[in-house]
Each structure stands twice: as C-alpha cells, then as structure tokens.
Write an enzyme that holds these catalytic residues in place. Structure first.
Site, PDB file in Angstrom:
ATOM      1  N   LYS A  46       0.839  -1.192   0.000  1.00 43.00           N
ATOM      2  CA  LYS A  46       0.000   0.000   0.000  1.00 43.00           C
ATOM      3  C   LYS A  46       0.875   1.243   0.000  1.00 43.00           C
ATOM      4  O   LYS A  46       0.664   2.176  -0.778  1.00 43.00           O
ATOM      5  CB  LYS A  46      -0.906  -0.007   1.230  1.00 43.00           C
ATOM      6  CG  LYS A  46      -1.998   1.031   1.192  1.00 43.00           C
ATOM      7  CD  LYS A  46      -2.804   1.012   2.488  1.00 43.00           C
ATOM      8  CE  LYS A  46      -3.650  -0.255   2.603  1.00 43.00           C
ATOM      9  NZ  LYS A  46      -4.215  -0.425   3.947  1.00 43.00           N
ATOM     10  N   ARG A 115      -2.872   3.500   8.662  1.00 41.09           N
ATOM     11  CA  ARG A 115      -3.279   2.341   7.852  1.00 41.09           C
ATOM     12  C   ARG A 115      -2.205   1.270   7.765  1.00 41.09           C
ATOM     13  O   ARG A 115      -1.047   1.565   7.476  1.00 41.09           O
ATOM     14  CB  ARG A 115      -3.604   2.800   6.417  1.00 41.09           C
ATOM     15  CG  ARG A 115      -4.453   4.040   6.355  1.00 41.09           C
ATOM     16  CD  ARG A 115      -4.497   4.615   4.951  1.00 41.09           C
ATOM     17  NE  ARG A 115      -5.152   3.756   3.989  1.00 41.09           N
ATOM     18  CZ  ARG A 115      -5.115   3.963   2.679  1.00 41.09           C
ATOM     19  NH1 ARG A 115      -4.425   4.991   2.175  1.00 41.09           N
ATOM     20  NH2 ARG A 115      -5.752   3.149   1.871  1.00 41.09           N
ATOM     21  N   GLY A 124      -8.106  -6.229   4.297  1.00 46.00           N
ATOM     22  CA  GLY A 124      -8.967  -6.251   5.474  1.00 46.00           C
ATOM     23  C   GLY A 124      -8.486  -7.125   6.619  1.00 46.00           C
ATOM     24  O   GLY A 124      -9.196  -7.296   7.596  1.00 46.00           O
ATOM     25  N   MET A 126      -5.751  -6.665   8.493  1.00 43.13           N
ATOM     26  CA  MET A 126      -5.105  -5.926   9.578  1.00 43.13           C
ATOM     27  C   MET A 126      -5.869  -4.627   9.802  1.00 43.13           C
ATOM     28  O   MET A 126      -6.859  -4.358   9.172  1.00 43.13           O
ATOM     29  CB  MET A 126      -3.649  -5.684   9.233  1.00 43.13           C
ATOM     30  CG  MET A 126      -2.846  -6.978   9.220  1.00 43.13           C
ATOM     31  SD  MET A 126      -1.123  -6.706   8.878  1.00 43.13           S
ATOM     32  CE  MET A 126      -1.171  -6.039   7.246  1.00 43.13           C
ATOM     33  N   ARG A 359      -3.529  -1.201  -6.269  1.00 42.48           N
ATOM     34  CA  ARG A 359      -2.769  -2.456  -6.203  1.00 42.48           C
ATOM     35  C   ARG A 359      -3.263  -3.366  -7.327  1.00 42.48           C
ATOM     36  O   ARG A 359      -4.350  -3.157  -7.869  1.00 42.48           O
ATOM     37  CB  ARG A 359      -2.975  -3.146  -4.853  1.00 42.48           C
ATOM     38  CG  ARG A 359      -4.411  -3.561  -4.615  1.00 42.48           C
ATOM     39  CD  ARG A 359      -4.620  -4.207  -3.267  1.00 42.48           C
ATOM     40  NE  ARG A 359      -6.044  -4.254  -2.955  1.00 42.48           N
ATOM     41  CZ  ARG A 359      -6.560  -4.142  -1.736  1.00 42.48           C
ATOM     42  NH1 ARG A 359      -5.783  -3.980  -0.701  1.00 42.48           N
ATOM     43  NH2 ARG A 359      -7.861  -4.203  -1.552  1.00 42.48           N
ATOM     44  N   HIS A 482     -16.557  -7.844   1.012  1.00 43.22           N
ATOM     45  CA  HIS A 482     -15.517  -8.692   1.591  1.00 43.22           C
ATOM     46  C   HIS A 482     -15.648 -10.145   1.127  1.00 43.22           C
ATOM     47  O   HIS A 482     -14.685 -10.773   0.693  1.00 43.22           O
ATOM     48  CB  HIS A 482     -15.608  -8.607   3.118  1.00 43.22           C
ATOM     49  CG  HIS A 482     -14.638  -9.496   3.827  1.00 43.22           C
ATOM     50  ND1 HIS A 482     -14.956 -10.750   4.286  1.00 43.22           N
ATOM     51  CD2 HIS A 482     -13.328  -9.312   4.120  1.00 43.22           C
ATOM     52  CE1 HIS A 482     -13.893 -11.289   4.853  1.00 43.22           C
ATOM     53  NE2 HIS A 482     -12.894 -10.438   4.773  1.00 43.22           N
ATOM     54  N   SER A 814      11.348 -44.460 -22.075  1.00 36.31           N
ATOM     55  CA  SER A 814      10.246 -43.753 -21.433  1.00 36.31           C
ATOM     56  C   SER A 814      10.316 -44.070 -19.944  1.00 36.31           C
ATOM     57  O   SER A 814      10.286 -45.236 -19.544  1.00 36.31           O
ATOM     58  CB  SER A 814       8.912 -44.215 -22.014  1.00 36.31           C
ATOM     59  OG  SER A 814       7.856 -43.609 -21.288  1.00 36.31           O
ATOM     60  N   CYS A 882       6.238 -41.368 -18.673  1.00 37.86           N
ATOM     61  CA  CYS A 882       4.826 -41.718 -18.766  1.00 37.86           C
ATOM     62  C   CYS A 882       4.223 -42.004 -17.402  1.00 37.86           C
ATOM     63  O   CYS A 882       3.086 -42.425 -17.287  1.00 37.86           O
ATOM     64  CB  CYS A 882       4.617 -42.891 -19.710  1.00 37.86           C
ATOM     65  SG  CYS A 882       5.435 -44.386 -19.160  1.00 37.86           S
ATOM     66  N   TYR A 902       9.744 -35.167 -24.373  1.00 44.30           N
ATOM     67  CA  TYR A 902       8.324 -34.910 -24.090  1.00 44.30           C
ATOM     68  C   TYR A 902       7.967 -35.419 -22.701  1.00 44.30           C
ATOM     69  O   TYR A 902       8.739 -36.168 -22.083  1.00 44.30           O
ATOM     70  CB  TYR A 902       7.444 -35.607 -25.136  1.00 44.30           C
ATOM     71  CG  TYR A 902       7.489 -37.109 -25.032  1.00 44.30           C
ATOM     72  CD1 TYR A 902       6.602 -37.801 -24.197  1.00 44.30           C
ATOM     73  CD2 TYR A 902       8.435 -37.855 -25.735  1.00 44.30           C
ATOM     74  CE1 TYR A 902       6.669 -39.167 -24.062  1.00 44.30           C
ATOM     75  CE2 TYR A 902       8.519 -39.228 -25.598  1.00 44.30           C
ATOM     76  CZ  TYR A 902       7.632 -39.882 -24.755  1.00 44.30           C
ATOM     77  OH  TYR A 902       7.709 -41.240 -24.610  1.00 44.30           O
TER      78      TYR A 902
HETATM   79  P1  ADP Z   1      -7.481  -1.978   3.830  1.00 42.15           P
HETATM   80  O1  ADP Z   1      -6.073  -2.373   3.732  1.00 42.15           O
HETATM   81  O2  ADP Z   1      -8.282  -2.857   4.719  1.00 42.15           O
HETATM   82  O3  ADP Z   1      -8.109  -1.707   2.498  1.00 42.15           O
HETATM   83  P2  ADP Z   1      -7.141   0.860   4.130  1.00 42.15           P
HETATM   84  O4  ADP Z   1      -5.966   1.311   4.895  1.00 42.15           O
HETATM   85  O5  ADP Z   1      -7.035   0.919   2.670  1.00 42.15           O
HETATM   86  O6  ADP Z   1      -7.518  -0.586   4.625  1.00 42.15           O
HETATM   87  O7  ADP Z   1      -8.365   1.723   4.616  1.00 42.15           O
HETATM   88  C1  ADP Z   1      -9.676   1.349   4.395  1.00 42.15           C
HETATM   89  C2  ADP Z   1     -10.474   2.511   3.828  1.00 42.15           C
HETATM   90  O8  ADP Z   1     -10.398   3.641   4.655  1.00 42.15           O
HETATM   91  C3  ADP Z   1      -9.979   2.984   2.495  1.00 42.15           C
HETATM   92  O9  ADP Z   1     -10.631   2.317   1.483  1.00 42.15           O
HETATM   93  C4  ADP Z   1     -10.343   4.440   2.453  1.00 42.15           C
HETATM   94  O10 ADP Z   1     -11.581   4.590   1.832  1.00 42.15           O
HETATM   95  C5  ADP Z   1     -10.429   4.822   3.895  1.00 42.15           C
HETATM   96  N1  ADP Z   1      -9.283   5.677   4.209  1.00 42.15           N
HETATM   97  C6  ADP Z   1      -8.061   5.333   4.634  1.00 42.15           C
HETATM   98  N2  ADP Z   1      -7.263   6.404   4.774  1.00 42.15           N
HETATM   99  C7  ADP Z   1      -8.004   7.483   4.437  1.00 42.15           C
HETATM  100  C8  ADP Z   1      -7.747   8.882   4.367  1.00 42.15           C
HETATM  101  N3  ADP Z   1      -6.570   9.391   4.674  1.00 42.15           N
HETATM  102  N4  ADP Z   1      -8.739   9.673   3.958  1.00 42.15           N
HETATM  103  C9  ADP Z   1      -9.939   9.174   3.645  1.00 42.15           C
HETATM  104  N5  ADP Z   1     -10.256   7.874   3.681  1.00 42.15           N
HETATM  105  C10 ADP Z   1      -9.300   7.018   4.080  1.00 42.15           C
HETATM  106 MG    MG Z   2      -7.641  -0.481   1.257  1.00 37.61          MG
END
Ligand code: ADP
Ligand code: MG
Ligand code: MG
Length: 933
Positions: A46, A115, A124, A126, A359, A482, A814, A882, A902
C-alpha cells in the site's frame, strides 16, 4: 515553518537508521533497498503504491510511512525502536506544513488515518483507523470551520468506534447497539438520516461506553491517539485473522506490516463528497470494463464492508462529471504503469478527487487468463509474460467441474430454485449449509462434510470458514464486498447479495417466501450465474474448446516450447522445449487427448483390452494351455480384437507418434480370484455336486501353480514375454497389421513398441530381434513402409544405471517413474501411502510425496544419468516420461532440465502440462541448465 530544521536534526541524531519516509521520498527508499521489490518490502504494498502515485503526480493526500523494519523491531521488543517516534512526529510537522493545517489545533485541524500495509496485500486482515486527531475541542472547531456539524460529529463517533474496536479489541456490539437504538428511537432508517444533534448525543454515549470497557477516558491528546493507533497496526500483524490468512496464502510471518499515516480527506462532507472502490477490469469475467461501487456522503469503510448498498461506478458521471472523468484518466494511467488490472480506492471531498490506494487486483481464474491474453493483444505485455502470469493451478481451476447444464435447466423449473444473487466468484459448489465460520470449519475438517457457509455478509474473522467451505452465500453486499473479494482470491464459488433470502441466525435457518433451508440441508450454489438451488445438482467438466482465451494462451505456450534453441541440454538433447503427449488406452481417450493439445501418445496400456468380456475367456484359455501351440491357437483368436484396438488409436492420432506398451502385469491378474474359486469348490464338495467340479479343481490347481510371493517383482513385463513370447508376438503382429492397414487408408502412422520392465540389455537382445522380424514380415506381406521404433521403459534402477548398454537396442526411453520411484526408494507405493508417508512428511524426512513430485536428488539423478548415458550411445535417443509425474509442474520442470523430448500424462492434465512446459522453457531460456538446477 520553524519546525523543519528541527525535523532534520532529529532524524540525524538516530545513528543513520531511517524508520520513516515521506510519500515523496521514494528515491531514498529505492536507494536504501536497491530495488522496487525492496521498496515494497520496506514500505509495504500500500505504501509503495502511494509513493509511486505521488511520484506520478496523481492526487494523493500528503503523508508518510513507518517501515516494516520498525514493525519488526517493535514486535521483538514491545516498544518502538529508538528514534522512530521522533522521526514520525517530525514527519507530522512536514505534513502540517504541506496541508497548511495543524494536528490537534481546533482552529485549523489536521486529521490523519493510520493504515496497515504489508508487502503482499492482505485485504482487510489488519487494522486501519480513520479520523485520528479529533477530540472534544477539535470536533467543535471542525464543525465551525466546515460549517458542517453533522459531518464533524459523525467523524468523531467513527474515530471512537474504530479506536475501541481496533486498539482495545472492544466488541462491535458495544457501539452498534446504541446506534441502532438511536435510529429506532428517532425513526431513522439509514445512517445518513442521523442529524448533527443525534451524532453528538451518540458521541457522549460512545465515550461513556469506551470508559466503561477500557477503564480510562478516550484519549484527548492527539499524539497519544497516533501512538496507540500505530502500535495497534503493528500488533495487528499478529492478529488471528492475519495469521490465518498468511497460512492460507503462504505469506511469511517475518515480513511485518508498515504503517501509513495519511492526511484525511472526507467523503462524508455532503452530497458533493463520496467514496468508492473499483477494479479497472471486471475481476470476475476479465471484461475490459471498469467495475466499481461508490457511496455519496460516506467514509471508506462503508463501501468495503458491503454494509450499505452502493451505486455502480458508471452513475458517478451523473453526480460528479468532472471528478468522474479525472478518475477514469488516472485509473487508465495506473493500469498502463503497472501493466496489470488495478484495484483502487478513492475519495471525493467536495468535488475534489483523491486516490487512496492502488494495487494489482485479485481475480478469478477465468479473468486471470482473459486479462493476460487481452493485455498481450493490447501490447501492454509480451506473450511470454502473459503465459508466465498464468499458474498451472489457474488452468486446473478452469477445467474443474461446473454444473451440468441440463440438470440446471431442470432445477430451474422443478421448484428447487431458491434465490439469485450477484455471481461473485465462479464455479459450482454443492454442500450442507452452516451459518457461521466456526461450525463450517468444524464440519468440514472433523466430519469431512462438503459445506456451504451462509452469512448475511462476511467479515475478516469469517475467512477460516470460507476457506474450509466448498462455497459461500451471503444475502447482502455486492461484487466488491468482503465475501466476494476473499472468495475470488481463494477460488471458492461465491454468490453474494441474494437479498430475497432472510437469514435467521438464531433459528439456524434461511427462508425465501415459505421455503425454508435448515442448517445441515444440502444446497447448490452456482458462482457463474449467481443462482442458488435446494439439493444437489450434478456437475461435469467443462470443455476446453469453448474457452477461447485459454486456448489462445496455450497456443502461445506451445509456440514458446517449439522455439529452436530455447533450451541448451547436454550433447544430443533437444534444443526446443518439451512436447506434451498423453497416456491413452482407447481411441476415445486419444481423441480427448488431441482436443486438449497432446501431440503424441506416450503410453497405451494393452492389458485393459484383455479384460473385455468377450476376450477374457480366450485369454484364460491361452494362459491355461500347457504349451506354445495351445497358446498360439488361443492368441490367434485375440489377434483381430487387438488389431482393431490399434487401428482406432492410429486413426485418432493421424500424423502423431503412438507408443504401445507390450503386456506388463503378471498373468494371475487375468485369472479368477483364488479364494472365491476355493469357496465354490468346497461348497460343491459339501453339497456333493459333481458336475463341473473337476474343471474347477483343475483351474484352482493351475492358479495355485501361478502363485508368486511378490508378484509385482515377479513374472511380469519383459520377463513374462521371454518365457511366453507368443503373447507379445501376437501383439506386435496386431500393431503392425493395423499400422499397415491405416497407411493404406492414407493415415500417417508412427508406431513405437515399448518393452516394459527391462533390467538388462540382454533381455532386449533376446526379445527385440524376434519382434523386429515380425514387423518386417508384416510390412513385406502388406507391401507398405512406415516409420516405427522399438524402445523400452526405464523403471528398474539397473536399466537406468546401464543406460548406455540399454540404448544399444532401445531407440527410445520412457521413464516409468511410478515403478522407478518404488524401486529406488524400496517403498511399495500402496503401503507407503497407507502407512508411513504422512509421518515421513510431518517429520520432515520427506519434503514432498515422491509419488507425486519427482525426487530430484535420487530418482531424478538416475533419470539424468540414464539420459546422458543413453545419448552417448545413441545421440538421437528419444526420451519421455509416462508416469503420473508427467502431469506435475515441478516434475515437468525437471524433465525440461535433464533433456526429455516430451512428457506424457493423463489427457485431463495435458493443458496444465503445456503451460508448465512453457514456464520451464522461459525460466531456463538462455541459461546453461546444468548450473541452475
Ligand atoms: P485496507 O487495507 O483494509 O483496504 P485501508 O488502509 O485501505 O484498509 O483503509 C480502508 C479505507 O479507509 C480505504 O478504502 C479508504 O476509503 C479509507 N481511508 C483510509 N485512509 C483514508 C484517508 N486518509 N482519507 C480518507 N479515507 C481514508
Ligand atoms: Mg484499502
Ligand atoms: Mg511399470
């Protein structure tokens, strides 16, 4: 601002170790790690994406990343590494300067998110905390500043909620319950109905609940908030969900997560704001069409969690045409830059677009292939890369069973149709319904049941149940929920958002109208169409012909393998890649093999043909006749049958080689069961029945006479042929007569006669000339000529060791790697797999099951030696495999390395083998193979 020099001073004072990188410091990160792979490891996927987008001028809110190295330091000692926190606070000062806002300042507040983000994305799994920097004062300030108290109080309550849940592991219920009560009390339906006053009231309740459960007040010091949040993200690396996910995806536990501190942008500032997620191409079908969802006036998690029903991304053009166009431009650029389908997260704050994540998107097997092929056609990637992007497992998944079409049609009209939802992850799943992850996992693992997990929607703690299940069904959420994302990644068939279904988690049942499905009932879930049926619908394997993208890809794989010079093998070996042949005994198998792309038959077993009802009595008569003449008479009756078998095979394989193995098993296999016969004889004697008794007694004596104490190492293969040459003489006559007849009909035949179980060249010297004379005689009689070969299986270690001698006679080898593995290890396969192989693998004595994957160090060495020695005698020696290993990707790679011509495998594995052969060719292209195995 005066803070900047201070920041520099702090960073220098920590003896050179840099724990914190601002989003525009990508150069420094590259320098530190030496590669982009390294940057991804240091900053997480990320983080690396945010750095990369910042560099490319994409609008990303200012921020910085605390490295995975810091996380690993923290995990070891339980506290931040020396210098890390002062670097983080210094970086905050820089962010303050860039945004013109101040962290904790009510008159102009900066808020941030904290994040998680590891090297490999774990969606999702962590923690992430939004809106850090709000407290009782700042919320008032924000409210005035934005003239939007509703937004300010909504943001604050979100912070307390997320903080409680992620930092202190408080139950969701603690906050969800008061919110639900509030809504009910005021008659509100959805969250957006809540007024500023309502949110404000709720905040004070949240704070009370927080104190009650945590033991102290919600922290008002914003830096304390940031510190708690950072630690919680570090710790979430070792959370149960994250660990489960890593087990399932083979991600290493040592990597750690980075922490991204990102300036908050707000999608919940009114109807000119919003948030969403999107895939640049359809992750389910692979179609080149953006698939996404967004919500107006909402914050990120709302869409990702699939809790509120979102709008399709196309609609955004109506709400915010400018932001929409910019979004389309940016995502197009991102796809080009990463040369892959992207999964992006974005937020629009008062009409301004911000990108929050990009990503490579997770996708189904079908879309993996389609996207790779399309991108190669668009010249975004090379064909070779397209081939490399597809794993053998992906091909396997595409040829996996799907619901029988006619059975499906019938099910739709006969009243077993239950509901329809979004087709989130393809495939057919049949199983018993369970309504929570733990029960699903337990029933699958302990009771060995096929299960379908059913939930209103799933959350990260449900993943273990999903992985255990055959399929997943939810009543809420859309294609990016999810449940959908996780199911696609693990190739689990999944239907989401089947909103007609009412799930009652207490009664453990679900209903549509007056139809009820109870826990434990069978259902069928079709991830291709989104339809759900009651009961079990039969499944069948899909045909390859209809999968045009896969066909294209496999043709590219073949082209790669066919390139001259792609391989440098020891002297005499082929310089093109591996061909893929198939094991097929009957014409219908041969035709399937051809349709799957096989270019030869590597093994036709002839003994099956002896078992057919009209032939077995003749075979038994042949076996029981005491002398050669008697045998010859019986065999002459079998000849026409065998000729017909081979005729069909040659016709199906017009133009391609067909290897026919002469009789291999011990003869007692064709005789009635000894014990059963004995029982019959005893019963007849007791009942004093004399009619037919004598014959049965004679038969019993004969069978007893054939008894061997270890038949698999006894009178079979070439040994049997030497003591009773009449059988193989008949077989060779049948082969050549059929080949001659086919030639006369204009079919191109390439018969190759394979002598099994050779241990010494002397065996071949004894038998082969007799057979060659028959071949020559038949061609004379029929006045035709065609290519043919005589060769042997290498399945006894002695044959491998003496390969240079064996090759004096054998024109091809073979490898029969099932027997070769049994005899090299001295294991009988059945006994090993039943008794000790699992223990051996658990104890680390064997890394893999050698009957599935070639043991390179032992069996593989024998093969390598045999090829090298064989080609010393006969440089043009044709070599194949074979055994079952011929369809295993790792073993295929070994065959490529040692110089096989082969591999031959079951027709169903042929597509996988074609891909694996191309992967090996590309992996070793231009390398001296001997150095790199
Ligand atoms: P995950 O790895 O579970 O996707 P993220 O770190 O991407 O978690 O955060 C989940 C959501 O939170 C993101 O999709 C985004 O919409 C929102 N988010 C995270 N950081 C910000 C930020 N700085 N401003 C606005 N929304 C945020
Ligand atoms: Mg995210
Ligand atoms: Mg064998």
């Amino acid at each position: 601002m005066a803070t900047k020099p201070k920041a520099k001073a702090t960073q220098k004072s920590v003896k050179g170790k840099k724990w914190v990188y601002l989003f525009d410091e990508v150069r420094a990160a590259e320098k530190h790690t030496g590669s982009w792979e390294g940057v991804r490891g240091l900053l997480g996927g990320k983080g690396a994406g945010l750095f990369d987008m910042t560099r490319a001028g994409v609008p990303v809110p200012p921020g910085f990343t605390v490295t995975t190295e810091a996380c690993n330091g923290f995990r070891k000692t339980g506290s931040f590494p020396a210098g890390m926190w002062s670097q983080a606070t210094a970086a905050m000062k820089v962010v303050e300067k860039r945004t013109g806002k101040k962290f904790g300042d009510a008159s102009n507040p900066l808020l941030v998110s904290c994040r998680s983000g590891a090297k490999f994305s774990m969606p999702g799994m962590m923690n992430t905390i939004l809106n850090i920097g709000l407290n009782d004062e700042v919320v008032e300030g924000l409210s005035k500043l934005t003239n939007n108290p509703r937004f300010a109080w909504d943001s604050y309550r979100r912070l307390i909620e997320m903080f409680g849940a992620t930092v202190f592991n408080l139950d969701d219920e603690i906050f969800e319950h008061p919110l639900a009560e509030h809504k009910a009390k005021r008659g509100y339906k959805v969250d957006t109905d809540m007024t500023a006053e309502a949110w404000k009231e709720l905040v004070s309740e949240f704070k009370k609940a927080f104190k009650q459960h945590v033991g102290f007040d919600f922290p008002q010091d914003v830096y304390k908030q940031l510190e708690f949040a950072t630690k919680a993200v570090f710790e979430s690396w070792n959370g149960k969900r994250a660990i489960d996910y890593r087990r399932a995806t083979a991600i290493s536990d040592d990597l750690g997560t980075a922490v991204n501190i990102v300036t908050m942008v707000f999608g919940n500032m009114g109807d000119d704001s919003g948030t969403g997620v999107a895939f640049t191409r359809d992750p389910s079908t692979g179609d080149k069409k953006m698939l996404g969802e967004y919500l107006l006036n909402a914050q990120g998690e709302d869409v990702v969690a699939g809790i509120r029903n979102a709008d399709p991304i196309e609609n955004l053009v109506k709400n915010m045409p400018k932001a929409y166009k910019q979004f389309m431009d940016i995502t197009r650029k991102l796809e080009k830059h990463y040369r892959d389908m992207q999964d992006v997260e974005f937020t629009i704050e008062r009409g301004k677009l911000w990108m929050l994540q990009t990503r490579n998107g997770k996708r189904t097997a079908k879309s993996t292939v389609k996207i790779a092929v399309d991108m190669a056609k668009e010249k975004l990637i090379a064909k070779e890369e397209a081939v490399l992007r597809i794993t053998p497992e992906t091909v396997d998944a595409l040829l996996h069973p799907q619901f029988d079409e006619s059975a499906m049609k019938k099910a739709e009209t006969d009243g077993t149709f239950f509901a329809k939802g979004v087709n989130a992850s393809p495939g057919a799943a049949v199983g018993q319904v369970y309504f929570d992850a733990d029960t699903t996992e337990k029933m699958t693992k302990e009771n060995k049941q096929d299960t379908i997990m059913v939930r209103p929607f799933t959350k990260p703690d449900d993943v273990h149940g999903m992985i255990a299940s055959q399929g997943v069904l939810t009543s809420e959420g859309g294609a990016t929920s999810h449940a959908a994302v996780v199911a696609r990644q693990f190739g689990i068939p999944c239907v989401v958002g089947a909103s007609a279904i009412k799930i009652d988690l207490e009664k453990r049942q679900m209903t549509v109208g007056d139809v009820t499905v109870n826990e434990g009932d069978w259902i069928s879930v079709d991830g291709n169409t989104g339809k759900v049926f009651i009961g079990k619908i039969p499944t069948s394997a899909p045909s390859l012909e209809e999968q045009t993208d896969l066909l294209t890809l496999l043709n590219w794989a073949d082209e790669i393998c066919a390139r001259k010079g792609i391989r440098s093998t020891p002297k005499g070996g082929p310089t093109r890649g591996l061909q893929v042949w198939a094991n097929a005994d009957y014409p219908k198998d041969a035709r399937r093999a051809r349709s799957y792309g096989a270019v030869g038959i590597g093994l036709c077993r002839t003994e099956h043909m002896f078992f057919e009802p009209e032939r077995l009595p003749i075979v038994q008569r042949m076996i029981l006749s005491g002398d050669s003449e008697g045998r010859t008479v019986a065999l002459s009756e079998l000849l026409p049958f065998q000729r017909k078998d081979f005729d069909g095979l040659f016709e199906a394989m017009d133009g391609y080689p067909v290897i026919i193995r002469l009789i291999d098993p011990p003869l007692h296999e064709f005789m009635p069961d000894e014990e059963k016969l004995l029982e019959e004889v005893i019963t007849m004697r007791v009942k004093n029945e004399s009619e037919g008794l004598k014959e049965k007694e004679n038969l019993l004596d004969a069978i007893r006479g054939m008894h061997e104490s270890n038949p698999m190492m006894g009178m079979r293969g070439v040994r049997l042929s030497i003591s009773m040459p009449e059988i193989v003489e008949m077989q060779v006559r049948a082969i050549f007569e059929a080949a001659a007849d086919c030639t006369l009909r204009g079919i191109v035949v390439k018969p190759e006669v394979m002598i099994p179980l050779t241990g010494t060249v002397k065996e071949l010297e004894w038998i082969q000339p007799r057979l060659e004379r028959i071949a020559a005689a038949v061609m004379d009689e029929k006045k035709v000529k065609f290519e043919y070969k005589f060769g042997t299986m290498i399945e006894i270690p002695r044959a491998a060791v003496t390969a240079s001698e064996v090759a004096q006679r054998a024109e091809f080898f073979s490898f029969g790697t099932n027997d070769l593995t049994q005899m090299t290890y001295g294991y009988s396969r059945d006994d090993a797999e039943r008794n000790f192989l699992v223990t051996y693998q658990e104890q680390g004595i064997l890394e893999k099951n050698p009957f599935q994957t070639i043991d390179r160090g032992g069996v593989g060495k024998l093969m390598e030696w045999a090829i090298a020695e064989g080609r010393k005698t006969r440089p043009t020696l044709e070599v194949g495999i074979c055994g079952e290993h011929g369809g295993d990707p790792d073993s295929i790679e070994w065959c490529h390395i040692i110089g096989n011509n082969y591999v031959s495998c079951s027709p169903f594995r042929v597509p996988i083998a074609r891909l694996a052969a191309a992967h090996s060719a590309l992996k070793y292209a231009g390398k001296k193979i001997a150095e790199d195995k």
